[in-house]
Scaffold this active site. Structure first.
Site, PDB file in Angstrom:
ATOM      1  N   GLN A  31      58.620  37.521  24.683  1.00  0.00           N
ATOM      2  CA  GLN A  31      60.223  38.843  24.874  1.00  0.00           C
ATOM      3  C   GLN A  31      60.578  39.037  22.736  1.00  0.00           C
ATOM      4  O   GLN A  31      60.303  38.503  21.972  1.00  0.00           O
ATOM      5  CB  GLN A  31      61.426  38.495  25.262  1.00  0.00           C
ATOM      6  N   ASP A  86      68.445  28.242  23.462  1.00  0.00           N
ATOM      7  CA  ASP A  86      70.074  28.222  21.695  1.00  0.00           C
ATOM      8  C   ASP A  86      70.296  26.512  21.832  1.00  0.00           C
ATOM      9  O   ASP A  86      71.657  26.609  20.664  1.00  0.00           O
ATOM     10  CB  ASP A  86      70.886  29.380  22.966  1.00  0.00           C
ATOM     11  N   GLU A 106      62.291  25.072  28.549  1.00  0.00           N
ATOM     12  CA  GLU A 106      62.383  26.449  28.216  1.00  0.00           C
ATOM     13  C   GLU A 106      60.680  27.538  27.827  1.00  0.00           C
ATOM     14  O   GLU A 106      60.171  26.942  27.508  1.00  0.00           O
ATOM     15  CB  GLU A 106      63.025  26.769  26.521  1.00  0.00           C
ATOM     16  N   ASP A 137      56.563  26.822  31.920  1.00  0.00           N
ATOM     17  CA  ASP A 137      57.795  27.789  32.963  1.00  0.00           C
ATOM     18  C   ASP A 137      58.849  26.959  33.682  1.00  0.00           C
ATOM     19  O   ASP A 137      57.830  26.118  34.468  1.00  0.00           O
ATOM     20  CB  ASP A 137      56.686  28.610  33.442  1.00  0.00           C
ATOM     21  N   ASP A 155      70.607  28.511  33.077  1.00  0.00           N
ATOM     22  CA  ASP A 155      70.727  29.499  32.091  1.00  0.00           C
ATOM     23  C   ASP A 155      70.159  30.437  31.575  1.00  0.00           C
ATOM     24  O   ASP A 155      69.792  30.214  30.452  1.00  0.00           O
ATOM     25  CB  ASP A 155      71.431  27.866  31.211  1.00  0.00           C
ATOM     26  N   THR A 157      68.041  34.031  31.585  1.00  0.00           N
ATOM     27  CA  THR A 157      67.998  35.250  31.536  1.00  0.00           C
ATOM     28  C   THR A 157      68.253  36.143  32.525  1.00  0.00           C
ATOM     29  O   THR A 157      68.620  35.622  33.486  1.00  0.00           O
ATOM     30  CB  THR A 157      67.277  36.037  30.324  1.00  0.00           C
TER      31      THR A 157
HETATM   32  N1  AG3 Z   1      71.816  33.206  29.067  1.00  0.00           N
HETATM   33  C1  AG3 Z   1      71.921  34.969  29.660  1.00  0.00           C
HETATM   34  C2  AG3 Z   1      72.881  35.224  30.323  1.00  0.00           C
HETATM   35  C3  AG3 Z   1      72.728  36.571  31.013  1.00  0.00           C
HETATM   36  C4  AG3 Z   1      72.634  37.455  29.815  1.00  0.00           C
HETATM   37  N2  AG3 Z   1      73.425  38.806  30.529  1.00  0.00           N
HETATM   38  C5  AG3 Z   1      73.278  40.070  29.927  1.00  0.00           C
HETATM   39  N3  AG3 Z   1      73.701  39.900  29.139  1.00  0.00           N
HETATM   40  N4  AG3 Z   1      72.971  41.112  30.737  1.00  0.00           N
HETATM   41  C6  AG3 Z   1      73.001  32.846  27.991  1.00  0.00           C
HETATM   42  C7  AG3 Z   1      71.947  32.509  26.959  1.00  0.00           C
HETATM   43  C8  AG3 Z   1      73.677  31.060  26.738  1.00  0.00           C
HETATM   44  N5  AG3 Z   1      72.433  29.307  26.309  1.00  0.00           N
END
Ligand code: AG3
Length: 285
Positions: A31, A86, A106, A137, A155, A157
């Site tokens: 990404q 993060d 991750e 993965d 957590d 995306t």
């Molecule tokens: N995780 C992503 C949550 C979704 C965000 N989606 C979006 N902005 N369209 C965040 C990671 C935090 N540890």
């Protein structure tokens, strides 16, 4: 020259944040990773053009994805966290003395490297001796685990790109097997307001509901995510997120939070009618 970051919240809506300075950009094998300095939100991390964290509002997301399950499932010892490079989720988990081991999985090691550089206060807990960082993965990692984790936190995306597999029935089924009998799974559950997010929310809900005995959706106000109204899912083999909340237990731990409290815990499962309808209606959405 004025600089603005813009994210499309829908085909017809854009959200813009003024940028002081772009700090970093990289195209990893998975990404595009960007870090910006912003006057309103402090540092901000985006993946493929979507806001993941800002220093100003990340506490809301991380409080809600960690403390809600931790106040229901007591004395959690072993946790699997998928995504979360993060470090915010790990930081909150490490505040619990009961936690003995955390597997962080991750897929993109570059996210961890970049966050270590630009968000050191968030990634510090990745070095806690209870944490094992696996660059892998999540879908594969969980496949052969049985009866091992008290809590799984997804957590991720959004359900496209690297996060896609983490919204499938196969993945949820594997998580079910990886959890202990009174284990809990919590995931980020998209949003109900804009059509594409709402579709993703419904799919996740249907799939989780078909795998777990209990599946409830809860909400938080997150200013930098689309519509500012974001959802989480709570799934278990029996534990109920409200009936089994032990407020006294959680309060006795003395964990200081800026968003979460046990009153809010009860309230966050009360959803607006349009969300209940969209999720298929009924009280037990
Ligand atoms: N995780 C992503 C949550 C979704 C965000 N989606 C979006 N902005 N369209 C965040 C990671 C935090 N540890």
């Amino acid at each position: 020259m004025e600089l603005w970051f813009t994210e499309n919240h829908s085909e017809n809506v854009r959200f813009s944040v003024r940028i002081d300075k772009p700090l970093y950009s990289e195209q990893s094998p998975y990404q595009r990773i960007d870090v910006f300095e912003t006057p309103e939100f402090g540092r901000m991390l985006t993946l493929d053009g979507y806001v993941m964290i800002t220093q100003k509002d990340e506490f809301i997301y991380h409080d809600m994805i960690v403390h809600v399950p931790m106040a229901v499932k007591k004395n959690v010892e072993k946790v699997l966290v998928i995504g979360a490079g993060d470090g915010g989720t790990i930081r909150e988990l490490c505040r619990y003395g009961s936690v003995k081991h955390i597997d962080l999985v991750e897929i993109d090691g570059a996210v961890i490297r970049v966050c270590r550089e630009f968000f050191p206060e968030m990634t510090a807990s990745l070095d806690d001796e209870r944490v094992t960082v696996n660059i892998e993965d999540g879908l594969r990692f969980v496949r052969h685990k049985k009866n091992e984790y008290d809590l799984i936190i997804v957590d991720s995306t959004d359900p496209f790109g690297p996060g896609e597999g983490l919204f499938t029935r196969e993945f949820y089924g594997n998580c079910y097997n990886a959890l202990t009998d009174d284990g809990v799974l919590v995931n980020q559950h998209e949003s109900a307001f804009y059509e594409n997010d709402a579709k993703a929310m419904c799919r996740a809900h249907e799939r989780l509901r078909s795998v777990f005995e209990v599946h409830r959706v809860y909400q938080a106000h997150i200013p930098t995510y689309a519509s500012g109204h974001w959802l989480f899912g709570f799934a278990s083999k029996g534990l109920d997120p409200i009936k089994d909340l032990d407020a006294e237990y959680w309060e006795s731990l003395g964990i200081k939070t800026r968003y979460y409290n046990t009153e809010l815990h009860r309230g966050c499962f009360a959803l607006p009618n349009y969300v209940i309808e969209r999720l298929g209606g009924g009280k037990e959405q």
